[in-house]
Design a protein around this motif. Structure first.
Motif, PDB file in Angstrom:
ATOM      1  N   LEU A  48      46.692  43.090  34.699  1.00 18.63           N
ATOM      2  CA  LEU A  48      45.403  42.405  34.780  1.00 18.63           C
ATOM      3  C   LEU A  48      45.442  41.088  35.560  1.00 18.63           C
ATOM      4  N   THR A  49      46.522  40.824  36.280  1.00 16.96           N
ATOM      5  CA  THR A  49      46.521  39.665  37.175  1.00 16.96           C
ATOM      6  C   THR A  49      46.939  40.146  38.563  1.00 16.96           C
ATOM      7  N   SER A  50      47.596  39.308  39.314  1.00 17.20           N
ATOM      8  CA  SER A  50      48.088  39.655  40.652  1.00 17.20           C
ATOM      9  C   SER A  50      49.112  38.607  41.051  1.00 17.20           C
ATOM     10  N   SER A  51      49.553  38.680  42.281  1.00 18.12           N
ATOM     11  CA  SER A  51      50.476  37.665  42.800  1.00 18.12           C
ATOM     12  C   SER A  51      49.882  36.263  42.710  1.00 18.12           C
ATOM     13  N   ALA A 155      40.365  52.522  26.422  1.00 18.07           N
ATOM     14  CA  ALA A 155      39.049  53.129  26.219  1.00 18.07           C
ATOM     15  C   ALA A 155      37.941  52.237  26.767  1.00 18.07           C
ATOM     16  N   LEU A 156      38.057  50.937  26.553  1.00 16.09           N
ATOM     17  CA  LEU A 156      37.048  50.003  27.040  1.00 16.09           C
ATOM     18  C   LEU A 156      36.999  50.007  28.563  1.00 16.09           C
ATOM     19  N   ALA A 157      38.165  49.956  29.199  1.00  9.73           N
ATOM     20  CA  ALA A 157      38.208  49.964  30.662  1.00  9.73           C
ATOM     21  C   ALA A 157      37.708  51.289  31.225  1.00  9.73           C
ATOM     22  N   SER A 158      37.957  52.365  30.516  1.00 10.61           N
ATOM     23  CA  SER A 158      37.499  53.679  30.978  1.00 10.61           C
ATOM     24  C   SER A 158      35.979  53.742  31.020  1.00 10.61           C
ATOM     25  N   GLY A 159      35.330  53.085  30.051  1.00  7.55           N
ATOM     26  CA  GLY A 159      33.884  53.148  29.974  1.00  7.55           C
ATOM     27  C   GLY A 159      33.152  52.044  30.702  1.00  7.55           C
ATOM     28  N   GLN A 160      33.763  50.846  30.753  1.00  7.75           N
ATOM     29  CA  GLN A 160      33.032  49.692  31.259  1.00  7.75           C
ATOM     30  C   GLN A 160      33.763  48.905  32.350  1.00  7.75           C
ATOM     31  N   GLY A 161      34.934  49.342  32.758  1.00 12.24           N
ATOM     32  CA  GLY A 161      35.698  48.580  33.730  1.00 12.24           C
ATOM     33  C   GLY A 161      36.447  47.437  33.055  1.00 12.24           C
ATOM     34  N   VAL A 162      37.017  46.538  33.853  1.00 11.45           N
ATOM     35  CA  VAL A 162      37.874  45.491  33.294  1.00 11.45           C
ATOM     36  C   VAL A 162      37.105  44.257  32.837  1.00 11.45           C
ATOM     37  N   GLU A 195      39.995  41.231  40.091  1.00  6.55           N
ATOM     38  CA  GLU A 195      40.532  41.974  41.228  1.00  6.55           C
ATOM     39  C   GLU A 195      41.224  43.264  40.806  1.00  6.55           C
ATOM     40  N   THR A 196      41.489  43.405  39.512  1.00  4.99           N
ATOM     41  CA  THR A 196      42.163  44.592  39.017  1.00  4.99           C
ATOM     42  C   THR A 196      41.170  45.739  38.905  1.00  4.99           C
ATOM     43  N   SER A 197      41.503  46.892  39.454  1.00  2.00           N
ATOM     44  CA  SER A 197      40.633  48.056  39.310  1.00  2.00           C
ATOM     45  C   SER A 197      40.828  48.666  37.922  1.00  2.00           C
ATOM     46  N   ALA A 198      39.793  49.326  37.419  1.00  2.00           N
ATOM     47  CA  ALA A 198      39.922  50.014  36.123  1.00  2.00           C
ATOM     48  C   ALA A 198      41.040  51.048  36.189  1.00  2.00           C
ATOM     49  N   GLU A 199      41.129  51.769  37.305  1.00  2.00           N
ATOM     50  CA  GLU A 199      42.184  52.773  37.458  1.00  2.00           C
ATOM     51  C   GLU A 199      43.562  52.125  37.411  1.00  2.00           C
ATOM     52  N   GLY A 200      43.683  50.965  38.062  1.00  2.00           N
ATOM     53  CA  GLY A 200      44.962  50.262  38.058  1.00  2.00           C
ATOM     54  C   GLY A 200      45.343  49.772  36.683  1.00  2.00           C
ATOM     55  N   ALA A 205      48.590  50.376  31.953  1.00  2.00           N
ATOM     56  CA  ALA A 205      48.658  50.372  30.494  1.00  2.00           C
ATOM     57  C   ALA A 205      49.372  51.618  29.978  1.00  2.00           C
ATOM     58  N   ARG A 206      49.117  52.749  30.591  1.00  2.00           N
ATOM     59  CA  ARG A 206      49.825  53.977  30.201  1.00  2.00           C
ATOM     60  C   ARG A 206      51.319  53.850  30.504  1.00  2.00           C
ATOM     61  N   ALA A 207      51.641  53.193  31.614  1.00  2.00           N
ATOM     62  CA  ALA A 207      53.055  52.976  31.921  1.00  2.00           C
ATOM     63  C   ALA A 207      53.711  52.119  30.852  1.00  2.00           C
TER      64      ALA A 207
END
Length: 283
Positions: A48-51, A155-162, A195-200, A205-207
């Motif tokens: 949920l962050t970046s460089s 579940a939240l990100a799947s339905g509503q994004g980050v 900047e984080t995509s829901a897919e990312g 998170a699964r990883a």
């Protein structure tokens, strides 16, 4: 690069350029700075962050003569988001792809949270690519309660994004008072998270739910420093236990720090990183 007091910067960094490489899951964006002849330091960030969260530390090390690489993890920042789920070994493979593409044989690795978890895998599976290892706020395994804690967020990100994750995540990482007292930092973090995509996020998170590097830890031979914020209650004890398993490692608990000490206690973390690199140089 001139240090200007900022801690989280999502835009361009003075003295750094962005390089896009082809990774196993898509394009990976890497910030590169410092002299090409310097020893290489590779930074990895949290989920949920970046460089962007390494702006200050990256700049300071570049000024000291290090060649600094700051990777945007897949699905974060400016890197592509391949279809979820991901495995931790995928994140490790992304780092190897970065080193290979930039012709780096060995690097100092510094990672926080998800980035630290990746570091355990990198050290365990690709020891020949590391000069040293600095792990901040990370564990090496995923017990059942830890795994379950991610399900609602996924579940939240799947339905509503980050977007709904921004505030609760910041409050887990830092105390409410710190965010209230530092609105510019809070806003910069929010921009970084967005900047984080829901897919990312879901893939990463699964990883994390499949994290299984604990058995690799005792064999890590690289010069290693383990760092945790003293207020990071969920990771303080696991990291103390990792220090016992990893013989020869140095353990540092930073007082009054939360999950991302480079943000709420930057001076203290800078000192730890410099000591870590100096210890390696002295061996």
């Amino acid at each position: 690069m001139s240090i200007d007091g900022r801690l989280v910067v999502t835009g361009d960094w003075p003295g750094f350029r962005r390089v896009t490489i082809s990774g196993p899951g898509g394009r990976l964006s890497v910030r590169v700075g410092g002299p090409e002849s310097g020893p290489v330091v590779l930074f990895n960030h949290s989920i949920l962050t970046s460089s962007a969260i390494w702006y200050r530390q990256a700049g300071r090390l570049a000024e000291l003569g290090y060649r600094v690489l700051c990777l945007d993890s897949r699905g974060h920042g400016q890197s592509d988001a391949p279809p979820a789920p991901y495995a931790m070994d995928d994140l490790v493979a992304d780092n190897i792809a970065v080193l290979d593409a930039l012709a780096v044989s060995r690097a100092h690795f510094i990672g926080v949270s998800q980035g630290g978890m990746t570091g355990f895998g990198l050290a365990g599976r690709h020891a020949d690519r590391l000069l040293s290892l600095c792990i901040i706020a990370a564990r090496a395994d995923a017990p059942a309660p830890f795994v379950a804690a991610w399900d609602d967020r996924i579940a939240l990100a799947s339905g509503q994004g980050v977007a709904p994750l921004v505030q609760p995540t910041a409050e887990r990482w830092f105390c409410r008072g710190f965010l209230d007292d530092n609105p510019a930092i809070a806003d910069a973090l929010a921009a970084c998270v967005s900047e984080t995509s829901a897919e990312g996020f879901i893939g990463s998170a699964r990883a994390i739910q499949g994290l299984a590097y604990l058995e690799l830890v005792p064999a890590i031979a690289a010069t290693t420093t383990l760092v945790v914020g003293a207020r990071d209650v969920l990771l303080l004890q696991p990291m103390k236990e990792l220090a016992l398993v990893l013989s020869g490692s140095r353990f540092v608990a930073i007082e009054d720090a939360g999950h991302l000490p480079q943000i709420d206690r930057p001076d203290q973390l800078d000192a730890v990183l410099l000591q870590h690199l100096q210890e390696f140089a002295g061996r």
